[in-house]
Design an enzyme around this catalytic site. Structure first.
Site, PDB file in Angstrom:
ATOM      1  N   TYR A 135      -6.157   5.546   5.531  1.00 57.04           N
ATOM      2  CA  TYR A 135      -6.245   4.649   4.384  1.00 57.04           C
ATOM      3  C   TYR A 135      -5.421   3.371   4.628  1.00 57.04           C
ATOM      4  O   TYR A 135      -5.934   2.255   4.507  1.00 57.04           O
ATOM      5  CB  TYR A 135      -5.766   5.354   3.100  1.00 57.04           C
ATOM      6  CG  TYR A 135      -5.602   4.373   1.973  1.00 57.04           C
ATOM      7  CD1 TYR A 135      -6.718   3.875   1.305  1.00 57.04           C
ATOM      8  CD2 TYR A 135      -4.348   3.880   1.610  1.00 57.04           C
ATOM      9  CE1 TYR A 135      -6.591   2.923   0.307  1.00 57.04           C
ATOM     10  CE2 TYR A 135      -4.204   2.929   0.614  1.00 57.04           C
ATOM     11  CZ  TYR A 135      -5.338   2.457  -0.032  1.00 57.04           C
ATOM     12  OH  TYR A 135      -5.204   1.514  -1.008  1.00 57.04           O
TER      13      TYR A 135
ATOM     14  N   ASP B 254      -9.039   5.930  -0.499  1.00 59.91           N
ATOM     15  CA  ASP B 254      -8.015   6.729  -1.181  1.00 59.91           C
ATOM     16  C   ASP B 254      -8.673   7.475  -2.348  1.00 59.91           C
ATOM     17  O   ASP B 254      -9.903   7.486  -2.467  1.00 59.91           O
ATOM     18  CB  ASP B 254      -6.856   5.824  -1.659  1.00 59.91           C
ATOM     19  CG  ASP B 254      -7.298   4.863  -2.760  1.00 59.91           C
ATOM     20  OD1 ASP B 254      -8.515   4.765  -3.033  1.00 59.91           O
ATOM     21  OD2 ASP B 254      -6.415   4.218  -3.348  1.00 59.91           O
TER      22      ASP B 254
ATOM     23  N   GLU C 194       0.829  -1.209   0.000  1.00 59.65           N
ATOM     24  CA  GLU C 194       0.000   0.000   0.000  1.00 59.65           C
ATOM     25  C   GLU C 194       0.863   1.259   0.000  1.00 59.65           C
ATOM     26  O   GLU C 194       0.538   2.239  -0.663  1.00 59.65           O
ATOM     27  CB  GLU C 194      -0.967   0.017   1.192  1.00 59.65           C
ATOM     28  CG  GLU C 194      -2.082  -1.013   1.098  1.00 59.65           C
ATOM     29  CD  GLU C 194      -2.967  -0.840  -0.127  1.00 59.65           C
ATOM     30  OE1 GLU C 194      -2.949   0.230  -0.754  1.00 59.65           O
ATOM     31  OE2 GLU C 194      -3.665  -1.807  -0.484  1.00 59.65           O
TER      32      GLU C 194
END
Ligand code: SF4
Length: 351
Positions: free
Chosen positions: A119, A137, A36
């Site tokens: 997030y 996001d 991520e």
């Protein structure tokens, strides 16, 4: 409100269409976290290579915590936003110290770690631990703004917070990770930006208000987007035989602590460049114009003109803040950020 009816079509579509990505094969918390952070800055295809190289070198969080900074930055070279990997290392050290080397299966505790925002905490919590927390996001904000025909500026924190709250209400408790990933995947593959949305292939086409009212091109709104500052720079490849001059950047600010080719603010004339090179105790022999290049950071854009300056052999190699290194060393030992990629490639060429 986000309609609850999106859940089943989205999940069904995801199970049929999800991409086979390395971090999905073994979605441990460390793997999800790393992917991520990398995906925040680079395309999926490019991330695959960085991701496996990083994990080969640092397979466990303990390895990340203990990695020397130069090696760490080298592993991140080309991805940009080096503070992200520095923050990952800070977080890894906290994890080793307080959680026995494993990320905590708790959203609030994840959120407290350096560099982890809502997030990333949501992605790790839901995908690795099955905790029902949203991961919102830019992709997800775009999809939701279109489905709900929301006019608000998606760059506003209040819009993100509202989206997180509403998604938390409809999120399936037995598949929160898949649900989050289905929204991200739809935003990446189907509901893509800049008027390119593939509504004909979208599992939410029947529910989508932007599509119904023919407003896909207009949404989402991004009123608050700031213009990037433009900076002109002159970049110098000062060459002594096989070696090139590099120097270390300041410890703070843009590309902090990275190595760079000497460069000057603004576009300089050849006379000004030669003058500057002499000030660095180098005797120029020849100057050659190189390519122009551009590099975009989050808030700044560099527009660069480059020159190669051949110099007389220097007796004192490393003075005046310069370090003369050969191309092998810049590949292996001294990380030069991607901002200088257009000039790094000249290291391979003969003059
Ligand atoms: S129908 Fe089109 S605009 Fe609406 S969510 Fe699907 S791809 Fe996006």
């Amino acid at each position: 409100m986000i309609p609850r009816e999106i859940v089943q079509p989205l999940l069904g579509w995801f199970y049929e269409n999800k991409r086979d990505l390395p971090w999905r094969r073994e979605p441990s918390a460390y793997h999800v976290w790393l992917s991520e952070i990398m995906l925040q800055q680079t395309r999926v295809e490019a991330v695959k290579e960085y991701y496996s190289r990083f994990l080969d070198a640092l397979p466990e969080i303990e390895d990340l915590a203990a990695c020397p900074e130069t090696r760490l930055l080298k592993l991140w070279e080309g991805l940009g936003y080096y503070n992200r990997v520095r923050n990952m290392q800070k977080a890894a050290r906290t994890v080793v110290e307080h959680y026995g080397g494993a990320l905590p299966p708790d959203y609030e505790q994840l959120l407290e770690l350096p560099g982890i925002g809502s997030y990333t905490a949501g992605a790790v919590a839901s995908i690795a631990f099955g905790i029902p927390r949203p991961a919102v996001d830019g992709n997800v904000l775009r999809v939701i703004a279109r489905i709900t025909e929301n006019e608000e500026d998606i760059l506003k924190q209040s819009v993100k917070t509202k989206t997180e709250r509403e998604l938390a209400e409809i999120m399936p408790k037995n598949a929160p990770g898949d649900f989050n990933q289905s929204l991200m995947e739809l935003g990446a593959l189907v509901c893509i930006p800049n008027g390119m949305a593939k509504c004909g292939a979208c599992p939410l086409a029947e529910l989508c208000l932007a599509r119904k009212h023919d407003r896909v091109m207009e949404l989402p709104k991004k009123a608050g987007k700031k213009q990037r500052r433009l900076e002109k720079r002159t970049v110098l490849l000062i060459q002594d035989g096989e070696d090139f001059a590099i120097r270390k950047r300041e410890k703070k600010g843009l590309l902090a602590g990275m190595y760079e080719f000497p460069n000057l603010e603004g576009y300089k004339s050849q006379e000004e460049i030669l003058e500057y090179v002499r000030e660095l105790s180098c005797q120029p022999v020849r100057i050659q114009t190189l390519t122009q290049a551009k590099h975009i950071f989050s808030h700044v854009e560099w527009e660069m003109k480059g020159y190669r300056v051949l110099i007389e052999p220097r007796e004192k190699r490393n003075t005046d803040g310069l370090l003369f290194v050969n191309k092998k060393e810049t590949k292996g030992k001294y990380p030069i950020p991607a901002a200088f990629a257009a000039y790094r490639k000249y290291l391979e060429e003969d003059i």
